[in-house]
Design a protein around this motif. Sequence first.
Motif, short mmCIF file in Angstrom:
data_model
loop_
_atom_site.label_atom_id
_atom_site.label_comp_id
_atom_site.label_asym_id
_atom_site.label_seq_id
_atom_site.Cartn_x
_atom_site.Cartn_y
_atom_site.Cartn_z
N ILE A 149 1.06 -1.38 -0.44
CA ILE A 149 0.00 -0.02 0.03
C ILE A 149 0.58 1.00 -0.08
CG2 ILE A 149 -1.75 1.46 1.15
CD1 ILE A 149 -2.83 -1.09 2.61
N PHE A 150 1.02 2.43 -0.42
CA PHE A 150 1.36 3.41 -1.08
C PHE A 150 0.23 4.47 -0.80
CE2 PHE A 150 3.14 0.57 -3.67
CZ PHE A 150 4.43 -0.03 -2.75
N ASP A 151 0.89 5.51 0.06
CA ASP A 151 -0.20 6.79 0.55
C ASP A 151 0.37 7.76 -1.68
OD1 ASP A 151 -1.51 8.42 1.73
OD2 ASP A 151 0.30 9.98 0.71
N GLY A 152 -1.38 8.08 -1.54
CA GLY A 152 -1.37 9.15 -3.14
C GLY A 152 -0.60 9.77 -2.86
N MET A 153 -0.89 10.58 -1.93
CA MET A 153 0.22 12.06 -1.84
C MET A 153 2.34 11.73 -1.73
SD MET A 153 0.05 15.55 -2.36
CE MET A 153 -1.54 15.61 -2.23
N LEU A 211 3.46 9.82 -4.98
CA LEU A 211 2.69 10.66 -5.96
C LEU A 211 4.04 10.65 -6.79
CD1 LEU A 211 0.72 11.52 -7.09
CD2 LEU A 211 1.17 14.40 -6.43
N SER A 212 5.83 10.55 -6.58
CA SER A 212 6.89 10.46 -7.29
C SER A 212 6.94 9.69 -8.81
CB SER A 212 7.98 11.13 -6.68
OG SER A 212 8.16 10.14 -5.65
N ILE A 213 6.10 8.33 -8.08
CA ILE A 213 6.55 6.90 -8.60
C ILE A 213 5.43 7.22 -9.68
CG2 ILE A 213 5.77 4.44 -8.44
CD1 ILE A 213 5.90 4.74 -5.62
N SER A 214 6.38 6.49 -10.66
CA SER A 214 6.00 6.69 -12.27
C SER A 214 4.93 5.44 -12.49
CB SER A 214 7.08 6.10 -13.23
OG SER A 214 7.90 5.49 -12.93
N GLU A 215 3.97 5.65 -13.21
CA GLU A 215 2.74 4.93 -13.39
C GLU A 215 3.24 3.74 -13.82
OE1 GLU A 215 0.02 2.59 -13.56
OE2 GLU A 215 -0.20 4.96 -13.07
N GLN A 259 1.40 -7.71 -5.54
CA GLN A 259 -0.09 -6.91 -5.85
C GLN A 259 0.09 -5.12 -4.76
OE1 GLN A 259 -3.25 -9.35 -3.86
NE2 GLN A 259 -1.80 -10.81 -3.80
N ALA A 260 -0.39 -4.11 -6.01
CA ALA A 260 0.11 -2.76 -5.00
C ALA A 260 -1.03 -2.19 -5.65
CB ALA A 260 1.35 -1.87 -6.42
N GLU A 261 -1.41 -1.62 -4.67
CA GLU A 261 -2.50 -0.10 -4.44
C GLU A 261 -2.15 1.05 -3.49
OE1 GLU A 261 -5.05 -1.14 -5.23
OE2 GLU A 261 -4.77 -3.60 -5.43
N TRP A 262 -2.30 1.87 -4.08
CA TRP A 262 -2.64 3.87 -3.72
C TRP A 262 -3.56 3.62 -2.51
CZ3 TRP A 262 1.03 6.17 -5.28
CH2 TRP A 262 1.47 5.85 -5.99
N PHE A 263 -3.38 4.43 -1.19
CA PHE A 263 -4.72 4.81 -0.29
C PHE A 263 -4.72 5.81 -0.48
CE2 PHE A 263 -5.98 5.95 3.90
CZ PHE A 263 -6.11 4.53 3.88
N PHE A 264 -5.59 6.55 -0.96
CA PHE A 264 -6.73 7.53 -1.45
C PHE A 264 -5.31 8.65 -2.16
CE2 PHE A 264 -8.18 8.91 3.47
CZ PHE A 264 -8.92 8.50 3.55
N PRO A 265 -5.63 7.84 -3.07
CA PRO A 265 -5.11 7.95 -4.94
C PRO A 265 -5.41 9.60 -4.86
CG PRO A 265 -6.33 6.37 -5.46
CD PRO A 265 -6.57 6.74 -3.66
N ILE A 266 -4.59 10.66 -5.44
CA ILE A 266 -4.73 11.83 -5.92
C ILE A 266 -5.43 12.05 -7.78
CG2 ILE A 266 -3.87 14.26 -6.66
CD1 ILE A 266 -3.73 13.35 -3.55
N LEU A 288 -10.88 17.11 -6.13
CA LEU A 288 -10.23 17.05 -4.93
C LEU A 288 -11.44 16.65 -3.87
CD1 LEU A 288 -7.33 19.58 -6.10
CD2 LEU A 288 -7.30 16.86 -6.39
N THR A 289 -11.29 15.85 -2.67
CA THR A 289 -12.30 15.91 -1.60
C THR A 289 -11.18 16.52 -0.85
OG1 THR A 289 -12.06 14.17 -0.90
CG2 THR A 289 -13.20 14.60 -2.98
N SER A 290 -11.98 16.15 0.85
CA SER A 290 -11.19 16.08 1.84
C SER A 290 -10.32 15.40 2.17
CB SER A 290 -12.95 16.32 3.60
OG SER A 290 -12.95 15.27 2.84
N ARG A 291 -10.50 13.87 0.99
CA ARG A 291 -9.30 12.98 1.45
C ARG A 291 -8.00 13.66 1.54
NH1 ARG A 291 -12.39 7.92 -0.34
NH2 ARG A 291 -13.61 7.42 0.86
N LEU A 292 -7.40 14.19 0.21
CA LEU A 292 -6.42 15.28 -0.22
C LEU A 292 -5.76 15.26 1.50
CD1 LEU A 292 -4.69 16.06 -2.46
CD2 LEU A 292 -6.05 18.45 -1.96
N ASN A 293 -6.07 15.99 2.28
CA ASN A 293 -5.78 16.81 3.42
C ASN A 293 -5.71 15.26 4.75
OD1 ASN A 293 -4.59 19.06 4.69
ND2 ASN A 293 -6.06 19.15 5.96
#
Length: 476
Positions: free
Chosen positions: A174-178, A181-185, A197-204, A209-214
């Motif tokens: 699991i990687f944080d979306g913010m 963020l520098s990880i390339s696709e 099995q790699a997943e994003w947590f709150f991807p940007i 943009l919602t409150s999850r951004l913060n």
Amino acid sequence: MIGYFLFFISLLQVIFIGTVILLENRPPGKTITWLFILALLPLLGTVFYVVFGRKTQGPLFYGKHIPDKPLEKIVRQQQTGIKPINMPATSSAGLDSKLASLFLNSGLAPLTLHNRAEILLNGREKFKALFNALEEATHHIHLSYYIFKDDEIGEDVIKILSRKVAEGVEVRAIFDGMGSLSISEKFIKKMRKAGIQAEWFFPIRFPYLTSRLNLRYHRKLVVVDGRIGFMGGLNIGDEYLSRDSKLGFWRDTHLKLEGQAVHTLQSVFLNDWYFVTHQEFKGPCYFPETTVSQNLPIQILASGPDSKWPSILQSFFSTITMAKQSVYIETPYFIPDESLIMALKTAALSGLDVRLIIQGIPEHKLTYLAMNSYIEELLKAGVKIYKYMKGTLHAKILIIDNHLACAGSANTDLRSFFLDFEISAFMFDQVLNEHLRNNFEADLKESTQVNLKEFQGRSVMVRFKESCARLFSSLL
């Protein structure tokens, strides 16, 4: 006509959002500030409130938690069993029933007794121990990080994980979306192609943009075969091995755990995995019986905006107020709330040895300015404050008297207490306490003590900048 219509819509918007703000029952100062922003800038104020201002503590994410998860079952069992009269007695551990109950009730942190813990002081020690554990994995590897970079050390990690997948080991990440963020696709596709099995947590995802951004996933944890766990302040990146010339020497602290406490780490990861994938995993292969017999009480608190209580803040406050001799804190970012400031000042005024090591070489300028705005009142109360000058300080440590220590991902700041998903281990043990205390004292030698008289000589412009930065304390 259109102008009247837009004015009417804006008025309804202000009334609706203003009512929501009022019903949150925040401290009057915060409520007035948000109402003022909303009245002055209705549209922009609404956007700011949705992204940055919504009250975060409480059951925000109803689908995040595994239904009737095993961790909560253990907590319910222990909630009826932890009493002063039947608490496991071990004078060397200094186990306190009140604190143990607080950690249990506030942070859903089961008391685990049979554990081994190793303190890892820098990136070299952390990655050596981590790589050894990864190489020995036979069933699964679970890891989650705020920052994971596709640089040299990141590539080294992926090579090991890919090889373990080829051997039949389950690998989930699991990687944080913010933070990541520098990880390339391309890098993510490479991981998934290898079977990771790699997943994003709150991807940007712009423009959504919602409150999850913060709200960020700030945890750094690894679980190998349900038997070995890692947690602390070190992410995955070359700078954590002091390879970044701008950041210089990187001072951090990480933990390697074995025993019952690893089951708590496993529960936290699997719960986070369930949130991002809705896949549930359980069974003895993920929670094997421990062979560790050493007596080392540990409670691991996982807090965040999905928690009922700000458990790490409550734990810091309670341990500080219950201290009898000393309080040592090491943190890169020190932006406390009023309760923590009062606890520290009261402890110092009561004659306790209260010391704080913070960054002397700023990593983030705005945060550094805001941090400086809290220093003077603590110095006046007798708190000894030091600025680490050898390099970049990133360790997050709390040491109470000679029996309790805490290490993890949480900084001593408002973001860690209220906005981010964090994890901290509270360890009741004199030997570990002494080890961390010795490390703390070594860092003191690499630090400059802040002198009150000299600090008060700052220019008016510097003070003004610090005060302005302090206005953004809850967001830093």
